[in-house]
Write a protein that holds these residues in place. Structure first.
Motif, PDB file in Angstrom:
ATOM      1  N   MET A 161      -3.825   1.993  -3.500  1.00  0.00           N
ATOM      2  CA  MET A 161      -2.760   0.995  -3.478  1.00  0.00           C
ATOM      3  C   MET A 161      -1.711   1.278  -2.412  1.00  0.00           C
ATOM      4  O   MET A 161      -0.611   0.737  -2.444  1.00  0.00           O
ATOM      5  CB  MET A 161      -2.105   0.891  -4.853  1.00  0.00           C
ATOM      6  CG  MET A 161      -3.034   0.330  -5.919  1.00  0.00           C
ATOM      7  SD  MET A 161      -2.221   0.067  -7.511  1.00  0.00           S
ATOM      8  CE  MET A 161      -3.507  -0.820  -8.409  1.00  0.00           C
ATOM      9  N   GLY A 162      -2.064   2.131  -1.472  1.00  0.00           N
ATOM     10  CA  GLY A 162      -1.150   2.476  -0.390  1.00  0.00           C
ATOM     11  C   GLY A 162      -1.642   3.731   0.296  1.00  0.00           C
ATOM     12  O   GLY A 162      -2.656   4.310  -0.099  1.00  0.00           O
ATOM     13  N   ILE A 165      -1.527   6.640  -2.033  1.00  0.00           N
ATOM     14  CA  ILE A 165      -1.073   6.161  -3.342  1.00  0.00           C
ATOM     15  C   ILE A 165      -2.264   5.572  -4.091  1.00  0.00           C
ATOM     16  O   ILE A 165      -2.919   4.646  -3.597  1.00  0.00           O
ATOM     17  CB  ILE A 165       0.031   5.098  -3.199  1.00  0.00           C
ATOM     18  CG1 ILE A 165       1.232   5.686  -2.465  1.00  0.00           C
ATOM     19  CG2 ILE A 165       0.442   4.542  -4.551  1.00  0.00           C
ATOM     20  CD1 ILE A 165       2.279   4.667  -2.072  1.00  0.00           C
ATOM     21  N   ALA A 171       1.742   3.458  -7.751  1.00  0.00           N
ATOM     22  CA  ALA A 171       2.193   2.324  -6.946  1.00  0.00           C
ATOM     23  C   ALA A 171       3.505   1.764  -7.480  1.00  0.00           C
ATOM     24  O   ALA A 171       4.429   1.462  -6.714  1.00  0.00           O
ATOM     25  CB  ALA A 171       1.121   1.236  -6.933  1.00  0.00           C
ATOM     26  N   TYR A 175       6.779   1.847  -5.079  1.00  0.00           N
ATOM     27  CA  TYR A 175       7.272   0.593  -4.516  1.00  0.00           C
ATOM     28  C   TYR A 175       8.460  -0.013  -5.265  1.00  0.00           C
ATOM     29  O   TYR A 175       9.307  -0.670  -4.664  1.00  0.00           O
ATOM     30  CB  TYR A 175       6.142  -0.434  -4.465  1.00  0.00           C
ATOM     31  CG  TYR A 175       4.977  -0.015  -3.599  1.00  0.00           C
ATOM     32  CD1 TYR A 175       5.170   0.374  -2.272  1.00  0.00           C
ATOM     33  CD2 TYR A 175       3.677  -0.001  -4.103  1.00  0.00           C
ATOM     34  CE1 TYR A 175       4.107   0.761  -1.475  1.00  0.00           C
ATOM     35  CE2 TYR A 175       2.604   0.379  -3.307  1.00  0.00           C
ATOM     36  CZ  TYR A 175       2.821   0.766  -2.002  1.00  0.00           C
ATOM     37  OH  TYR A 175       1.770   1.157  -1.215  1.00  0.00           O
ATOM     38  N   ILE A 191       1.689  -6.245  -5.809  1.00  0.00           N
ATOM     39  CA  ILE A 191       0.757  -5.123  -5.667  1.00  0.00           C
ATOM     40  C   ILE A 191      -0.664  -5.641  -5.491  1.00  0.00           C
ATOM     41  O   ILE A 191      -1.413  -5.174  -4.627  1.00  0.00           O
ATOM     42  CB  ILE A 191       0.852  -4.178  -6.882  1.00  0.00           C
ATOM     43  CG1 ILE A 191       2.197  -3.446  -6.878  1.00  0.00           C
ATOM     44  CG2 ILE A 191      -0.296  -3.168  -6.876  1.00  0.00           C
ATOM     45  CD1 ILE A 191       2.447  -2.593  -8.106  1.00  0.00           C
ATOM     46  N   SER A 202       2.556  -3.529   2.457  1.00  0.00           N
ATOM     47  CA  SER A 202       3.342  -2.901   1.405  1.00  0.00           C
ATOM     48  C   SER A 202       3.924  -3.958   0.472  1.00  0.00           C
ATOM     49  O   SER A 202       4.521  -4.931   0.944  1.00  0.00           O
ATOM     50  CB  SER A 202       4.484  -2.074   2.006  1.00  0.00           C
ATOM     51  OG  SER A 202       5.393  -1.682   0.994  1.00  0.00           O
TER      52      SER A 202
END
Length: 231
Positions: A161-162, A165, A171, A175, A191, A202
């Motif tokens: 998710m990043g 991440i 996440a 975030y 997300i 992002s």
């Protein structure tokens, strides 16, 4: 002749051990949190040997009971709206992807949430036919052994998710500075909106494209029946 017999014996033993290990691991992961995935290891190695990047591995497994209902609803709406009905494969989407691929068109992938979970938990990033074969095998296995609720729980906990991440809890903290249990609809949709390329986009700093995807996901969430994800 002896060489042929030895080769066949080796193939037989290898196949049997693969079946035993793969089935056993799938059964274990039906109940036990997945500690790490091949993709996580690969990303750490990439970061280690890239002087411009820091080594990042943020993950925190949480049960479905500690995840806001908005999160599974958002990824369900964004990634796989037939999730509760198919057996791991969206045949119609696969046919469309195949036809468009023959025409040279770039289209959204036909991977279901089950297939994405399998790719993350058991396999390595690749587009080879061998990897696709393993993916199909594990997809059938997971659908046979795990209930849909478990598939969604594992997906939400291991998906990238990043940059560094993994999972909805990491996440949400990274975030929005809150636990996954507190995610509202807009945040969950944000997300889900970046999942096609979470290292490029992002949720905290959405581009106009991501805002558009977020709005579309929110509309889909309103139109789809709520998911009951209690395990």
């Amino acid at each position: 002749m002896k060489l042929i017999k030895r080769v066949w014996r080796l193939i037989w033993k290898t196949t049997m051990w693969f079946l035993i290990i793969s089935v056993g691991l799938t059964v274990v992961y039906r109940f036990v949190p997945v500690p790490i995935t091949p993709l996580m290891v690969i990303r750490v190695f990439e970061q280690t040997f890239d002087s411009e990047k820091e080594v990042r591995l943020y993950k925190d497994w949480v049960p479905m009971s500690e995840i806001s209902k908005n999160a599974p609803q958002a990824v369900y709406a964004a990634e796989d709206q037939k999730f509760m009905d198919h057996d791991g494969f969206d045949i119609e989407a696969m046919q469309k992807a195949w036809e468009n691929n023959k025409k040279g068109k770039r289209v959204k992938g036909a991977s279901t949430i089950t297939q994405q979970t399998v790719k993350n938990v058991f396999l390595w990033p690749s587009r080879s036919y061998i990897r696709k074969g393993f993916e199909a095998y594990f997809t059938v296995l997971v659908e046979l052994i795990w209930p849909k609720e478990r598939i969604m729980e594992v997906y939400l906990n291991v998906i990238e998710m990043g940059d560094g991440i993994y999972g909805i809890e990491a996440a949400s903290q990274a975030y929005f500075n809150k636990p996954a249990s507190k995610l509202n609809r807009n945040q969950a949709a944000a997300i889900a909106a970046v999942l096609p390329n979470p290292r490029r986009w992002s949720p905290a700093k959405p581009t106009s494209y991501i805002k558009g995807r977020q709005s579309w996901i929110l509309r889909q969430m309103n139109n789809l029946a709520p998911l009951e994800m209690g395990i």
